[in-house]
Design an enzyme around this catalytic site. Structure first.
Site, PDB file in Angstrom:
ATOM      1  N   ASP A   1       0.818  -1.224   0.000  1.00 21.56           N
ATOM      2  CA  ASP A   1       0.000   0.000   0.000  1.00 21.56           C
ATOM      3  C   ASP A   1       0.845   1.266   0.000  1.00 21.56           C
ATOM      4  O   ASP A   1       0.430   2.299   0.528  1.00 21.56           O
ATOM      5  CB  ASP A   1      -0.952   0.024   1.211  1.00 21.56           C
ATOM      6  CG  ASP A   1      -1.766  -1.250   1.337  1.00 21.56           C
ATOM      7  OD1 ASP A   1      -2.448  -1.596   0.364  1.00 21.56           O
ATOM      8  OD2 ASP A   1      -1.714  -1.893   2.401  1.00 21.56           O
TER       9      ASP A   1
ATOM     10  N   HIS B   1      -3.893  -1.886  -6.957  1.00 26.72           N
ATOM     11  CA  HIS B   1      -3.202  -0.730  -7.527  1.00 26.72           C
ATOM     12  C   HIS B   1      -4.252   0.314  -7.878  1.00 26.72           C
ATOM     13  O   HIS B   1      -5.077   0.095  -8.762  1.00 26.72           O
ATOM     14  CB  HIS B   1      -2.422  -1.120  -8.783  1.00 26.72           C
ATOM     15  CG  HIS B   1      -1.476  -2.253  -8.568  1.00 26.72           C
ATOM     16  ND1 HIS B   1      -0.171  -2.065  -8.188  1.00 26.72           N
ATOM     17  CD2 HIS B   1      -1.649  -3.592  -8.658  1.00 26.72           C
ATOM     18  CE1 HIS B   1       0.419  -3.245  -8.063  1.00 26.72           C
ATOM     19  NE2 HIS B   1      -0.455  -4.177  -8.339  1.00 26.72           N
TER      20      HIS B   1
END
EC number: 6.3.4.4
Length: 432
Positions: A14, A42
């Site tokens: 992340d 993503h």
């Protein structure tokens, strides 16, 4: 001569890889996924429009960029189809832009069933898996019983392998976990349909990559998750099931390691983690809540809120070493705007205050580690949209310089917002 660059996360995932990958694809001929599956998330924001990808490389939105899923990726046909169809609806010619290795192991319904049954059985000791079958698919690969993309394209071979592997999985599911068996007919029929969907995208990806290399093209290798989730070098057993570090790129694509030129480590200006596992700098106070709120810290794949903490230089030094990181891209600097004091972990101590030396290799070591902090002055000015390093507040500049000193590599890119134009590029990996 082209540049071959690995881009990966240096923390627990992340870190903001998707945006950076998309920004740098202006200069590349191909973007390659080399590990993981659809457990990665993503998020791309372009002109205010958000696109979330889990399996397809982030370069798919770029015209003229070839996207490749290498042999190191475990592939869910259902997840891939859903992403491709969504992109097609948006006018993105995903089928034409995407090539898939025939050697990718498949994620099939029995992998998901066993993954979820195991996590349920662990109770309070659960690892924090996304329950999407990633780990069991990698187990099959290592045990040499995986059904791969190439098998799916041959109906007789697919049927033979599926029958054999289902006997094993259904025994474990029914006898050990006491859950319903998986139907051969359902998996086989769905597999045949999926084979025709995948067929136009399956290619000899190794030859494709080396043809691009020989032609002097720029190639980007896009990592998923983060280095501290690496199955060998992360906080074991609270890790993913693949090598998320730079060494996974050659193995997961067939691209020799000496052909790689640069490793860009994506690093948040603070630290986050999703799910279970040790996290030495985790905050349980207002500072942690503020970081989560300002950083919109919710997982792109699971929607789970992320645990937040201060920047951990010790963990970063470890990531820099195991990846041979060339330079850092520091993301979410703007989340620290308005902080009066910012802390940075510079070392670990044990319960008795004694320094912890060397590399930690498992979760037990990290759980015993206590962060030793240095306090730095924050800044009240906004960093959003700053166009160069000198335009950043003085204390923000000092913060970045301090991090560089701590981890031993330069910050080459700074992200100051979610849009790709909110980025300061000091040194472009493809233009050095």
């Amino acid at each position: 001569m082209g540049k071959n660059v690995v881009i990966l996360g240096t923390q627990w995932g992340d870190e903001g890889k998707g945006k950076v990958v998309d920004l740098l694809t202006e200069d590349v001929a191909a973007v390659v996924r080399f590990q993981g599956g659809h457990n990665a998330g993503h998020t791309l924001v372009i002109d205010g429009k958000k696109t979330v990808l889990h399996l397809i490389p982030s370069g798919i939105l770029r015209e003229g960029v070839q996207c490749i899923i290498g042999n190191g990726v475990v592939l869910s046909p259902a997840a891939l189809k859903a992403e491709v169809l969504e992109l097609l609806e948006q006018g993105v010619p995903a089928v034409d832009r995407l090539k898939i290795s025939a050697a990718c192991p498949l994620i099939l319904p029995y992998h998901i069933a066993i993954d979820q049954a195991r996590e349920l059985a662990r109770g309070e000791k659960k690892i924090g898996t996304t329950g999407r079958g990633i780990g069991p698919a990698y187990e099959d690969k290592v045990a040499r019983r995986a059904i791969r993309v190439g098998d799916l394209l041959d109906s007789e071979r697919f049927a033979s392998k599926l029958k054999e592997v289902l006997e094993y999985y259904n025994f474990v599911l029914t006898q050990y976990h006491k859950v319903e068996p998986i139907s051969f007919d359902e998996v086989y029929t769905a597999g045949l349909e999926m084979a025709e969907f995948l067929r136009p995208m399956v290619a000899d990806t190794i030859t494709l990559l080396h043809d691009l290399r020989k032609a002097g093209a720029n190639i980007m290798f896009e990592g998923a998750q983060g280095s501290l989730l690496d199955v060998d070098h992360g906080t074991y057993p609270y890790v993913t099931s693949s090598n998320t570090t730079a060494g996974g790129a050659p193995a997961g694509t067939g691209f020799g390691p000496l052909y790689l030129d640069y490793v860009l480590g994506i690093t948040k200006a603070y630290t986050t983690r999703v799910g279970s596992g040790p996290f030495p700098t985790e905050l349980f106070d207002e500072d942690g809540e503020r970081l989560g709120r300002r950083g919109h810290e919710f997982g792109a794949t699971t929607g789970r809120s992320r645990r937040c903490g201060w920047f951990d230089s010790v963990a970063l030094r470890h990531a820099v070493q195991i990846n041979s990181v060339s330079g850092i891209c520091l993301t979410k600097l703007d989340v620290l705007d308005g902080s009066s004091v910012i802390k940075v972990c510079v070392s670990y101590a044990d319960e008795n205050g004694n320094p912890v030396a060397g590399s930690l290799v498992d979760s037990e070591g990290y759980e015993k580690a206590r962060p030793v902090y240095v306090e730095l002055p924050g800044w009240t000015e906004s960093t959003v949209g700053a166009e160069n390093f000198e335009a950043l507040p003085k204390n923000a500049q000092d913060y970045i310089r301090f991090l560089e000193e701590q981890v031993g590599v330069p910050v080459d890119i700074i992200s100051t917002g979610p849009d790709r134009n909110e980025t300061i590029v000091i040194r472009d990996p493809f233009k050095q």
